[in-house]
Enzyme design. Structure first.
Site, PDB file in Angstrom:
ATOM      1  N   GLY A 375      51.602  32.271  54.027  1.00 33.00           N
ATOM      2  CA  GLY A 375      50.244  31.988  53.589  1.00 33.00           C
ATOM      3  C   GLY A 375      49.234  32.708  54.443  1.00 33.00           C
ATOM      4  N   PRO A 376      47.975  32.676  54.045  1.00 31.96           N
ATOM      5  CG  PRO A 376      46.162  32.711  52.612  1.00 31.96           C
ATOM      6  CD  PRO A 376      47.456  32.016  52.849  1.00 31.96           C
ATOM      7  N   GLY A 378      45.216  30.846  59.290  1.00 32.74           N
ATOM      8  CA  GLY A 378      44.308  29.720  59.456  1.00 32.74           C
ATOM      9  C   GLY A 378      44.513  28.558  58.516  1.00 32.74           C
ATOM     10  CB  VAL A 379      46.444  27.939  55.455  1.00 36.20           C
ATOM     11  CG1 VAL A 379      45.525  28.897  54.730  1.00 36.20           C
ATOM     12  CG2 VAL A 379      47.790  28.594  55.719  1.00 36.20           C
ATOM     13  CB  SER A 713      46.388  42.281  39.283  1.00 37.83           C
ATOM     14  OG  SER A 713      45.780  42.604  40.514  1.00 37.83           O
ATOM     15  CE  LYS A 756      45.619  38.488  41.883  1.00 38.17           C
ATOM     16  NZ  LYS A 756      46.340  39.268  40.838  1.00 38.17           N
TER      17      LYS A 756
END
Length: 822
Positions: A375-376, A378-379, A713, A756
């Site tokens: 995951g990104p 800081g999560v 995409s 998104k």
């Protein structure tokens, strides 16, 4: 040494000051050289000299404390020993130094110091010019009696040792062949004596005085051996253990030690180490290896470098938790409460931990899985690992893989290398003290092979099957496929704005208040202010920047609170009345002393502390002209909205692409142009000619040109942007889209839908166009986000265009959709 046949030393000698001991004539010792002067002497005199004379140097014992040594030359001892450098060995580890093997020749006295740099050179006077004894001389006088007594004592000492040892038999023969006047120096260098006592023997220039100084030392050694033989139980190897031979044996010019106490201490340590090995409850294979190394250690002299390496290896082996483990806390209800208290959201991760606890209740021998949180930044991937450790009641150890460029950092170095050490996993087990901790690999392993993990340093298997490994990564693209296949990947998406607000008020704000010494009675941050911080000062999937901004607010308030306390303590009521005008001026300038509590942060205070907003929602302002559309992109930092701009000009029908685009995105742009040109008549884009690009150049630009962009995409966004440009119609300002296109006008599914959609929600967009086959991915999106957005599921570009423009995007002729029967 005879004055006729003895060696004559030069009248000028370079001086080597040593702290290693006292070199006596007739003995040999190794001297370590690492000081600047001594290193220069070796380089200039010994390594470059070509004659026998150049190998003779003067060895002076350094009587000053080496701890307080300085660059200045210490005061030289007046008596030294001229020595012959037999061997010079250089090394660069752990620092540059030389090791000299020097044989003592005779005494000398320093008469004058000629120079100090680059190494000291002195005028010397040779002292040991002794006359040979005759049989008659030895029988008469006090000197003859002393030499006889000394010889008898030396023979008695050697007789107490085991004559079957070759070096002892050789020493016995040397006692009969050596001149009597050399015995005090030779024996004093062999028996256990302090440097101070050896220095006294060195200073005894008179031969009679030398015998008197050395005889008590020899007698003391004999009495010690007698006492030792009485107190110790007799064993067949007693006599051998009495003599502790140093490396190299015994002969004139070599040293040996009769230090029985040191031998006993080393034996006790080895015995203690052996007990620890047997009590470590290690597997049979590891135990056999340790016992073999112990056997080698007992036979190894302490002076050997391998002695320390083997000892360190055995100490590491006994410190590992071969059989020590913690008991897992398998209460699922308590675990659910603890996880909910520590982390908001993250339902998928919590569910996986509870599943592991449930299976552990049913099967106690379950192998530890390898979980990979992707995951990104800081999560909360790292912090949730700590929470899992608390939930299970296990020890937690974090291994930071940043900067690791060699597998030896993980699996250890083989012991054949200098400076070898175990890898990070084995070191982590030693630190944790149990064999079932939770390892967080922050940023290699196979569950089927963990039961016999072999570190290169240990070279024996260690069971890691009970270790719970948790790895973290921002993206799976950088993970080798073989490693990715062995891990259970759990996606950790970014947070919604509502989740960030909850996390801020549950965790971040209380933590920052505590870190800055503030209380809720001194500082309050309303939820509206928190939303402003999230939307206007941060743009991230995690909460790291949010926590930093809250920390900046706390620091600014801490200054006000500290100034208020200082003013309230310093000013009295009388002084406040006297300085009323000054106080009014301070109030007019906005300075409150002391400030009213609590300090509430509103949008005005927020702007004063953090400055003007960093991010503005400029979506509607940028869609005021045809040829602009909003796409959705996925990055390792989370989802982002992406503007696509197009312009047209007179030209030759060329397409220009800018914005650091990858090959896949360039191909998507060419696909979009081809589809529009083939369907130009259908959507009335011809403008009087068969080809909409006839006499026209198209420039397609993706802003943020410094950022590399790629992926399929953006296909639907490019088509919408070009359709807007060619038709002259505006795209709706509240629409974002994503999807891959084909040459036939189909919309194919893409990845990263949740990130998104969250990016579109953060940007206050209302409609999101996604591929029809991605409809299943919306289940992962929070319900309140789905309620705020209008989703359009498109399977063709015709459906995309109708949803992207107000009033739809009508075609001149309606074609029935052909359904494939393949």
């Amino acid at each position: 040494m005879s004055s006729n046949s003895g060696i004559q030393i030069p009248s000028r000698l370079p001086l080597l000051c040593t702290d290693d001991g006292v070199l006596l004539p007739g003995s040999t010792m190794r001297i370590s050289v690492d000081t600047a002067r001594n290193m220069q002497l070796v380089k200039s005199r010994l390594l470059k000299g070509t004659s026998l004379k150049s190998t003779i140097i003067g060895v002076i014992p350094n009587t000053r404390d080496p701890v307080h040594d300085s660059d200045e030359l210490p005061s030289l001892h007046s008596i030294g020993t001229a020595g012959l450098a037999v061997q010079v060995v250089g090394s660069n580890w752990p620092k540059p130094h030389y090791t000299l093997l020097i044989t003592g020749l005779c005494r000398f006295r320093v008469t004058q110091l000629l120079r100090e740099r680059p190494f000291p050179v002195a005028e010397v006077e040779q002292l040991d010019k002794l006359e040979q004894y005759t049989e008659g001389d030895q029988a008469d006088g006090e000197l003859g009696e002393l030499s006889l007594r000394f010889h008898q004592a030396a023979v008695q000492l050697v007789g107490m040792l085991d004559m079957s040892v070759p070096v002892v038999a050789k020493l016995r023969r040397l006692l009969d062949s050596l001149p009597r006047e050399t015995l005090p120096d030779v024996l004093a260098s062999m028996i256990r004596t302090s440097n101070k006592e050896k220095l006294q023997v060195l200073d005894a220039v008179d031969l009679e005085e030398r015998f008197k100084k050395a005889l008590p030392l020899l007698t003391r050694q004999i009495e010690g051996l007698k006492l030792l033989q009485k107190t110790r139980k007799r064993r067949p190897d007693d006599d051998k253990r009495v003599l502790a031979i140093r490396k190299g044996g015994v002969f004139p010019g070599r040293q040996f030690s009769l230090d029985e106490e040191a031998e006993d201490e080393d034996g006790d340590d080895t015995a203690m180490l052996e007990k620890k090995v047997k009590a470590a409850a290690m597997p049979e294979a590891a135990l056999r290896v340790c016992l073999k190394e112990l056997k080698r250690l007992k036979k190894m002299p302490q002076s050997m470098p391998e002695h320390a390496l083997t000892r360190n290896y055995l100490e590491m082996m006994v410190e590992l938790p071969w059989s020590k483990s913690t008991t897992d806390c398998l209460d699922i209800r308590a675990a659910r409460v603890l996880l909910d208290n520590d982390h908001y959201a993250m339902e998928k991760l919590k569910r996986r931990v509870l599943e592991y606890l449930a299976v552990r209740q049913l099967k106690s021998t379950l192998k530890g899985p390898i979980l990979c949180f992707v995951g990104p930044p800081g999560v909360g991937k790292t912090s949730v690992g700590r929470s899992i450790a608390r939930t299970l009641g296990r020890e937690f150890h974090r291994i930071a893989l940043g900067g690791v460029c060699d597998h030896s950092d993980i699996r250890g170095h083989r012991r054949t290398y200098v400076g070898s050490m175990p890898g990070r996993i084995i070191n982590g087990l030693k630190t944790a003290g149990v064999n079932n901790p939770i390892f967080l690999l922050d940023e290699v392993l196979d569950p089927e092979q963990n039961h016999s993990f072999t570190d290169h340093y240990l070279n024996v298997p260690f069971d890691l099957s009970q270790v719970l490994f948790i790895a973290t990564a921002n993206t799976t693209a950088t993970i080798p496929p073989a490693l990715l296949d062995r891990m259970e990947v759990l996606q950790v998406p970014g947070y919604t704005q509502e989740e960030k607000v909850e996390i801020a008020h549950r965790h971040l704000i209380p933590h920052q208040l505590e870190q800055h010494g503030l209380t809720p009675q001194q500082l309050q941050i309303p939820q509206d202010t928190t939303k402003d911080i999230i939307s206007k000062y941060t743009r991230e999937a995690g909460v790291r920047s949010l926590e930093r901004k809250i920390g900046a607010i706390c620091r600014a308030v801490a200054v006000k609170v500290a100034e208020g306390h200082k003013v309230s303590r310093a000013e009295s009521p009388t002084e406040q009345h006297a300085d009323q005008n000054t106080e009014n001026k301070e109030e007019d300038s906005g300075i409150a002393s002391p400030p009213e509590m609590p300090i509430v942060i509103d949008h005005i205070a927020l702007k004063d502390i953090l400055g003007p907003p960093v991010f503005e929602m400029e979506v509607s302002e940028r869609l005021t002209l045809p040829g602009v559309a909003i796409g959705l992109a996925w990055t390792p930092m989370g989802g982002e909205i992406m503007f696509v701009e197009a312009s047209r000009m007179e030209g030759e029908g060329q397409l220009t692409l800018t914005g650091q685009l990858g090959d896949v995105m360039k191909e998507s742009a060419h696909l979009a142009i081809s589809w529009l040109r083939s369907n130009a008549k259908t959507y009335l884009l011809t403008n009087g000619s068969a080809d909409p690009l006839e006499g026209t150049d198209i420039h397609l630009h993706f802003p943020a040109g410094a950022v590399t962009k790629d992926g399929p995409s953006a296909g639907v966004t490019i088509v919408t942007c070009l359709a807007s440009l060619l038709s002259g119609r505006l795209v709706r300002s509240d629409v974002a889209m994503t999807g891959e296109i084909t040459l036939r006008g189909l919309v194919l599914p893409v990845g990263g839908i949740k990130d998104k959609v969250l990016a579109a929600h953060r940007a206050n967009l209302k409609r999101v166009i996604v591929p029809k086959r991605n409809e299943k991915d919306l289940e992962e999106i929070p319900a309140h986000v789905r309620a705020d957005l209008d989703f359009v599921f498109a399977s063709t570009l015709d459906e995309v265009l109708k949803a992207a423009f107000d009033g739809g995007f009508p075609a001149a002729v309606s074609h029935a959709q052909v359904v494939s029967k393949l």
